[in-house]
Design a protein around this motif. Structure first.
Motif, PDB file in Angstrom:
ATOM      1  N   ARG A 181       0.853  -1.193   0.000  1.00  0.00           N
ATOM      2  CA  ARG A 181       0.000   0.000   0.000  1.00  0.00           C
ATOM      3  C   ARG A 181       0.884   1.237   0.000  1.00  0.00           C
ATOM      4  N   ILE A 183       1.770   5.028   0.838  1.00  0.00           N
ATOM      5  CA  ILE A 183       1.480   6.053   1.839  1.00  0.00           C
ATOM      6  C   ILE A 183       2.040   7.363   1.315  1.00  0.00           C
ATOM      7  N   PHE A 310      -5.733  -3.426   5.203  1.00  0.00           N
ATOM      8  CA  PHE A 310      -5.370  -2.050   4.863  1.00  0.00           C
ATOM      9  C   PHE A 310      -6.556  -1.116   5.036  1.00  0.00           C
ATOM     10  N   SER A 314      -6.455   2.004   7.775  1.00  0.00           N
ATOM     11  CA  SER A 314      -6.605   3.379   7.308  1.00  0.00           C
ATOM     12  C   SER A 314      -7.915   4.011   7.773  1.00  0.00           C
ATOM     13  N   TYR A 317      -6.785   4.692  11.636  1.00  0.00           N
ATOM     14  CA  TYR A 317      -5.695   5.670  11.688  1.00  0.00           C
ATOM     15  C   TYR A 317      -5.654   6.412  10.354  1.00  0.00           C
ATOM     16  N   ARG A 318      -6.396   7.507  10.286  1.00  0.00           N
ATOM     17  CA  ARG A 318      -6.597   8.206   9.026  1.00  0.00           C
ATOM     18  C   ARG A 318      -5.397   9.045   8.603  1.00  0.00           C
ATOM     19  N   LEU A 320      -2.921   7.691   7.556  1.00  0.00           N
ATOM     20  CA  LEU A 320      -2.466   6.934   6.394  1.00  0.00           C
ATOM     21  C   LEU A 320      -3.237   7.306   5.129  1.00  0.00           C
ATOM     22  N   ARG A 321      -4.355   7.998   5.275  1.00  0.00           N
ATOM     23  CA  ARG A 321      -5.130   8.417   4.111  1.00  0.00           C
ATOM     24  C   ARG A 321      -4.704   9.777   3.579  1.00  0.00           C
ATOM     25  N   ALA A 335       3.971   5.126  10.231  1.00  0.00           N
ATOM     26  CA  ALA A 335       3.241   4.006   9.632  1.00  0.00           C
ATOM     27  C   ALA A 335       3.461   2.715  10.423  1.00  0.00           C
ATOM     28  N   CYS A 338       1.275   2.631  13.468  1.00  0.00           N
ATOM     29  CA  CYS A 338      -0.108   2.260  13.142  1.00  0.00           C
ATOM     30  C   CYS A 338      -0.251   0.760  12.988  1.00  0.00           C
ATOM     31  N   HIS A 342      -2.503  -1.612  15.409  1.00  0.00           N
ATOM     32  CA  HIS A 342      -3.567  -2.443  14.822  1.00  0.00           C
ATOM     33  C   HIS A 342      -3.572  -3.828  15.458  1.00  0.00           C
TER      34      HIS A 342
END
Length: 345
Positions: A181, A183, A310, A314, A317-318, A320-321, A335, A338, A342
């Motif tokens: 993913r 970032i 993912f 996200s 924990y926004r 990452l958006r 990252a 996070c 998780h």
């Protein structure tokens, strides 16, 4: 041609000019009007932790969970682990920011991705202090939760994951789902196109492996966004262990009712290469009810686990958006925090 005396005079002239310029710069330098802003001094009584977080703790657990993305019990448990690593000593100039304030502002940053200015007005902590706090607390989270993300060490642990994949996702001999993913980050200075990805954004890559229960068993963060997922995988310690047969993966065994041995595998998408222990769907379209189409359906169903992971991370924990206004090294630490949180939750 200039003589030695002329050169010596010119050198003295340059030195004198530089000295005058430096004195003038010091005189014009604006003196600090405050050692600390007045509204920042009221953090202990009017800050977010003093007024909002503690009030949410007493009134409504759901709103507290939404604010820091964890329950009060988990917050206290994480605080007890992180506090010894982030605590500071009071000085004659100012009081140190307590660990609970540091953890609260860090979790709020991870939950929302808000700017440091927004967090400054909410928590009454200066932007420079918030920048240092977030990095320090994230490093502490990764350190104290290091056992939350780990690869299975024995064949029995791998077999447990394979059994869960078969029972929950109808794909036998599966040891995990792998995917990457991007970032987004701000373009690093003088980096050119090193971090520029195919989506025409600057990014680092989070590559992860998930078991059947949405837990991450391996994560690699920080590779430049220009590199494909397959290239990221081949540069990880996991892939090197897979090549050298040091992962303790169970040996190939026949499926029920069959005689040909089938290896235990990890499922990936088309961006990865095909390996003995890495499988991906057959390319192209296939006839209905053909065995290739059935295999693709089952493989994609198992691979969907890492996509869901993912999505879950996200959504919680926004940060990452959003585009992180951090260097690649600091974004990597954020990252990773996070990912560990998780699994911790």
């Amino acid at each position: 041609m200039a003589s030695d005396d002329d050169l010596e005079d010119f050198t003295f002239l340059c030195a004198g000019t530089l000295a005058l310029l430096e004195d003038d710069r010091k005189k014009r330098r604006r003196k600090r009007r405050w050692w600390q802003r007045e509204f920042l001094r009221k953090r202990a009584t009017h800050g977010a932790y003093a007024m909002l977080v503690q009030e949410l703790t007493l009134e409504d657990g759901a709103y507290f969970r939404n604010y820091v993305r964890m329950s009060m019990e988990d917050f206290r448990g994480l605080l007890s682990l992180v506090a010894p690593l982030v605590s500071k000593t009071n000085t004659n100039f100012r009081e140190a920011i307590p660990p609970e304030d540091q953890l609260a502002v860090t979790l709020r940053f991870l939950a929302t991705g808000d700017s440091f200015s927004t967090l400054m007005y909410l928590h009454r902590i200066s932007k420079s202090a918030i920048c240092n706090i977030i990095l320090r607390v994230c490093e502490a989270i990764v350190q104290v939760l290091s056992k939350e993300v780990k690869l299975p060490a024995t064949a029995e642990e791998w077999l447990k994951i394979a059994k869960e994949y078969e029972e929950k996702w109808n794909f036998p001999r599966c040891l995990g789902a792998i995917d990457g993913r991007h970032i987004d980050i701000v373009a690093p200075p003088n980096s050119g196109t090193v971090y520029f990805n195919y989506k025409e954004r600057f990014s680092i890559v989070l590559l992860a492996i998930a078991d059947a229960n949405y837990r991450i068993i391996y994560a690699d963060v920080g590779t430049q966004g220009r590199i494909s997922d397959g290239g990221v995988l081949k540069d990880t310690t996991f892939y090197k262990m897979l090549e050298t047969k040091t992962l303790n993966i169970p040996p190939s065994t026949p499926l029920p009712g069959r005689s040909k041995p089938v290896p235990y595998v990890f499922v990936v998408d088309e961006a990865f290469g095909l390996e003995e222990n890495i499988v991906k769907p057959f390319p192209g379209l296939h006839e209905k009810n053909s065995w290739q189409r059935i295999f693709n359906y089952r493989a994609c169903r198992a691979r969907r686990v890492i996509e869901n992971v993912f999505g879950i991370i996200s959504a919680v924990y926004r940060v990452l958006r959003k585009q992180m206004l951090l260097s690649p090294e600091k974004a990597t630490v954020v990252a990773l925090a996070c990912v560990y949180l998780h699994n911790f939750l």
